[in-house]
Design a protein around this motif. Structure first.
Motif, mmCIF file in Angstrom:
data_model
loop_
_atom_site.group_PDB
_atom_site.id
_atom_site.type_symbol
_atom_site.label_atom_id
_atom_site.label_comp_id
_atom_site.label_asym_id
_atom_site.label_seq_id
_atom_site.Cartn_x
_atom_site.Cartn_y
_atom_site.Cartn_z
ATOM 1 N N THR A 239 -1.008 -80.255 -17.136
ATOM 2 C CA THR A 239 -1.916 -81.145 -16.171
ATOM 3 C C THR A 239 -1.193 -82.499 -16.338
ATOM 4 O O THR A 239 0.014 -82.970 -17.042
ATOM 5 N N GLU A 240 -0.868 -83.194 -15.164
ATOM 6 C CA GLU A 240 -0.329 -84.790 -15.189
ATOM 7 C C GLU A 240 -1.191 -85.377 -16.556
ATOM 8 O O GLU A 240 -2.717 -85.636 -16.069
ATOM 9 N N THR A 242 -0.579 -89.407 -17.840
ATOM 10 C CA THR A 242 -0.277 -90.983 -17.627
ATOM 11 C C THR A 242 0.399 -91.895 -18.701
ATOM 12 O O THR A 242 -0.778 -91.478 -19.939
ATOM 13 N N ASP A 244 0.839 -94.676 -21.076
ATOM 14 C CA ASP A 244 1.046 -96.389 -20.930
ATOM 15 C C ASP A 244 1.935 -96.358 -21.886
ATOM 16 O O ASP A 244 2.325 -96.399 -22.651
ATOM 17 N N ASP A 258 10.930 -86.579 -14.623
ATOM 18 C CA ASP A 258 10.399 -87.284 -14.323
ATOM 19 C C ASP A 258 11.198 -88.813 -14.828
ATOM 20 O O ASP A 258 11.117 -89.725 -16.013
ATOM 21 N N GLU A 260 10.908 -91.732 -13.968
ATOM 22 C CA GLU A 260 9.910 -92.851 -14.564
ATOM 23 C C GLU A 260 9.408 -93.349 -15.363
ATOM 24 O O GLU A 260 9.448 -94.164 -15.841
ATOM 25 N N ARG A 262 7.015 -91.689 -16.615
ATOM 26 C CA ARG A 262 5.619 -92.506 -17.301
ATOM 27 C C ARG A 262 4.500 -91.344 -16.220
ATOM 28 O O ARG A 262 3.160 -91.465 -16.594
ATOM 29 N N THR A 263 5.122 -89.912 -16.244
ATOM 30 C CA THR A 263 3.823 -88.556 -15.862
ATOM 31 C C THR A 263 4.422 -87.548 -16.805
ATOM 32 O O THR A 263 5.683 -87.108 -16.657
ATOM 33 N N LEU A 265 3.691 -84.129 -18.286
ATOM 34 C CA LEU A 265 2.926 -82.331 -18.460
ATOM 35 C C LEU A 265 2.038 -82.036 -19.384
ATOM 36 O O LEU A 265 3.034 -81.392 -20.611
ATOM 37 N N ARG A 335 7.566 -87.182 -24.860
ATOM 38 C CA ARG A 335 6.782 -87.343 -23.932
ATOM 39 C C ARG A 335 5.773 -86.825 -25.041
ATOM 40 O O ARG A 335 4.993 -87.268 -24.530
ATOM 41 N N THR A 350 -7.686 -88.788 -14.794
ATOM 42 C CA THR A 350 -6.204 -88.249 -15.208
ATOM 43 C C THR A 350 -6.368 -89.101 -16.828
ATOM 44 O O THR A 350 -6.373 -90.110 -16.740
ATOM 45 N N ARG A 352 -4.466 -89.715 -20.235
ATOM 46 C CA ARG A 352 -3.003 -90.621 -20.617
ATOM 47 C C ARG A 352 -2.760 -90.251 -22.298
ATOM 48 O O ARG A 352 -3.190 -90.270 -22.817
#
Length: 680
Positions: A239-240, A242, A244, A258, A260, A262-263, A265, A335, A350, A352
């Motif tokens: 599941t993604e 976010t 932040d 990833d 970036e 920012r996402t 799993l 992460r 989504t 967070r």
């Protein structure tokens, strides 16, 4: 072939009282590996003398509540059974604060008893169990026909934090429940002939989070889960999420998959959590380190317990993102270790991960709105000699503006706690004996880590403070604690309660000595802290005292129940999760089945106001080798809920030690249970 090879099941690999299996699977034997905190920052004892001129004692009838439920890093269980003839009952009298939930406290239950024990006049009912199908197209659970695809559509394993909210306009008959799933024990989940790849994939699918609708006939009837309900949801390792806050997108959070940063799993090692004022749920990613193989060479990896060793489940052999030695995945462990926020009323939302609350082994996070509208969140780092944290939002809460309030945990200030005692050093000798002033108490301060978007730690950027929060905190000198687990503010009094589960390393060679905040060496039973910020939740100073120094008074005279008669309390050990009822009484769940001796874990009510402050009453006990998690108390309805985690933990296929909740000869299933008065 063993489903999971557990070479560390020898007793000398376990510190304290927790089951060796639990230590291996839940926290990757972190206690056996030794403390991660080797900082030489000031200890509580070092700064205690400076506090003598600032003696501050909380009032004896303050709203203190003790917290008792186990954690995930230490080895813990109930105290050893009292000798014959000892008193373990509780004082007679009116229910505390006039609550409608009256009961006669149960006697401690022998740890080898495979029963769910409730007071006279009450019954227990499973609400949902591992493997129950959540969706219309989900298959019914079958022990011999499990699959990863089925498990993704079924209730997960080892439920921990649990929360219920009524569904609007349902006349109290429907609710939505949020549950997280901390870890798995594959050795009692599958027959030994199960395919190795299937074991791995099903185990992965049994992690994560669950949202599920409940229904009941009326408020005196038990809840049942609703298969195929609109809000039902499983949040899994694919599941993604976010990422932040200030650390999102930094070089420390980027991976090959990833770029970036920012996402993310999935979510791992979820322990306790909290309900926000705007109706979302928070969950703490705790023992994530046990799922990753890393080089184990950097200061940051060592501080979080990451090592170059094959993990118990060996996910890294099949999924390269769990091998942080792999180029491009070095940051994958960064992460995890965050506070997760989920909207249970929006199945398409989504979830967070909030970097602003820092990265460590979060037991959970609990939120209260300060008088000036800022949102304050408290969180403990559940490891021996680690710290207590507070977050204060930059923006303020707006009643009725849910869209705005959903952003409140994205930016704010982060602090870590330093405590000072007010008693002479000679009076804190490690035995737990009260100092001359009759209380363990003093003052404290919240040391800034990030304020107004800027790092307050020399040599650390904001991103480094938030990703490597333990290292940043080490640099400012907070107090090393005995495993801060659940941290719960009372919505009635504003006082904050901290469950310190245990610390068998306290005062041992080379480790921090006892201090007034953590007054026992080799602390096996834990204690509960009460913090008073004196009406200002955004304050950087506070007063504190110990509400409870846990244990069995019949065997250890150095217990403390806020002055209440120790012969009239239920013995309690290893406080973990906390909850309050509607009138402000504290409820504590405990953790750590004691490996064939001692008492079963349970749920306890603690009086925190008036002459009976410190009275502990046991409400229930869970089955053999299980832990009591996620307490919810609805005293107006005379009902309570707990998550029963890892029943039968020490068993194996064909020799299960628990058969809860079905008791039909099959293996155990972690379950959410409701207790309510017996129907007439």
């Amino acid at each position: 072939m063993a489903l999971i090879d557990l070479p560390l099941l020898m007793k000398d690999a376990v510190r304290g009282k927790r089951s060796a299996v639990t230590c291996a699977l839940k926290c990757a034997n972190q206690c056996a590996a030794g403390p991660c905190n080797h900082s030489d920052n000031s200890t509580f004892r070092d700064i205690a003398s400076a506090a003598l001129s600032r003696r501050t004692v909380l009032g004896g009838t303050g709203g203190a509540l003790t917290i008792a439920l186990a954690g995930t890093l230490g080895a813990c269980s109930g105290p050893t059974p009292a000798e014959e003839g000892s008193t373990t009952g509780t004082a007679e009298g009116p229910t505390p604060n006039g609550t409608e939930l009256s009961f006669t406290a149960i006697a401690p239950v022998d740890a080898e008893t495979d029963e769910f024990t409730v007071p006279e006049g009450f019954d227990w009912h499973p609400v949902i169990s591992w493997g129950d199908p959540l969706f219309e197209d989900a298959p019914d659970f079958e022990w011999d026909a499990q699959s990863a695809e089925a498990q993704k559509r079924q209730f997960g394993y080892n439920n921990d934090y649990t929360e219920l909210q009524e569904i609007p306009d349902s006349d109290g008959k429907r609710a939505v429940m949020f549950v997280n799933h901390e870890y798995t024990n594959e050795n009692i989940m599958f027959p030994p002939e199960t395919d190795e790849d299937a074991v791995l994939e099903i185990g992965m699918a049994a992690h994560g989070l669950t949202v599920v609708e409940l229904e009941r006939e009326d408020t005196s009837s038990p809840y049942a889960y609703v298969r195929g309900a609109e809000l039902n949801r499983r949040i899994l390792l694919d599941t993604e999420f976010t990422l932040d806050g200030p650390a999102a997108g930094s070089e420390l959070t980027r991976t090959t998959a990833d770029p970036e940063g920012r996402t993310v799993l999935g979510t791992l090692g979820n322990c306790s959590g909290g309900l926000t004022p705007w109706g979302t749920l928070l969950s703490g990613e705790e023992n994530f380190h046990g799922y990753f193989r890393a080089t184990g060479t950097s200061e940051a990896e060592k501080r979080y317990g990451l090592a170059d060793e094959e993990t118990a489940r060996n996910w890294e052999a099949k999924h390269e993102r769990f091998d942080a030695r792999t180029e491009g995945y070095e940051n994958e462990p960064n992460r995890f270790g965050w506070i997760v926020e989920v909207d249970p009323f929006d199945p398409e939302s989504t979830p967070r991960k909030h970097t602003s609350l820092g990265r460590f082994k979060h037991e959970g996070a609990n939120v209260i709105v300060a008088d000036d509208g800022h949102v304050v969140a408290y969180s403990g780092d559940d490891e021996v000699f680690d710290y207590l944290y507070k977050f204060v939002s930059r923006a303020t809460y707006v009643e009725g503006d849910r869209e705005h309030n959903l952003t409140l945990l994205e930016e704010g200030d982060l602090y870590v706690a330093r405590f000072s005692g007010n008693s002479p050093e000679a009076e804190i000798d490690g035995t737990g004996e009260l100092p001359a002033d009759g209380a363990f108490d003093g003052t404290g301060e919240w040391l800034p880590l990030v304020v107004d978007g800027a790092s307050q730690v020399e040599g650390f950027t904001v991103e480094e403070v938030l990703v490597n929060t333990r290292l940043a905190a080490d640099a400012v000198g907070p107090t090393k604690m005995d495993r801060c687990e659940d941290v719960e503010p009372s919505l009635l009094t504003g006082r904050v309660y901290v469950a310190c589960t245990n610390n068998s390393d306290r005062g041992t060679e080379g480790e921090a000595p006892a201090d007034e905040m953590n007054p026992r060496t080799e602390n096996r039973d834990g204690h509960v802290v009460e913090i008073d910020e004196q009406g200002d939740k955004t304050s950087t100073t506070f007063a504190w005292n110990l509400l409870l120094v846990c244990g069995d008074p019949a065997q250890d005279e150095q217990t403390y129940f806020s002055g209440f008669t120790p012969e009239q309390v239920s013995p309690i050990s290893c406080p973990d999760n906390l909850a309050f009822d509607s009138v402000g009484n504290l409820w504590i769940s405990t953790d750590g089945a004691p490996d064939g001796i001692g008492y079963s874990d349970g749920l306890f009510r603690v009086t925190v106001e008036g002459d009976a402050r410190g009275r502990v009453e046991q409400f229930l006990a869970v089955p053999r080798e299980a832990e009591t998690c996620g307490p919810i108390v609805r005293d107006v309805e005379r009902t309570a809920f707990v998550s029963v985690q890892h029943p039968g933990e020490d068993g194996e296929w064909g020799a299960h030690t628990s058969h809860f909740p079905d008791f039909d000869g099959t293996g155990p299933k972690p379950s959410v249970v409701q207790v309510l008065p017996r129907a007439e």
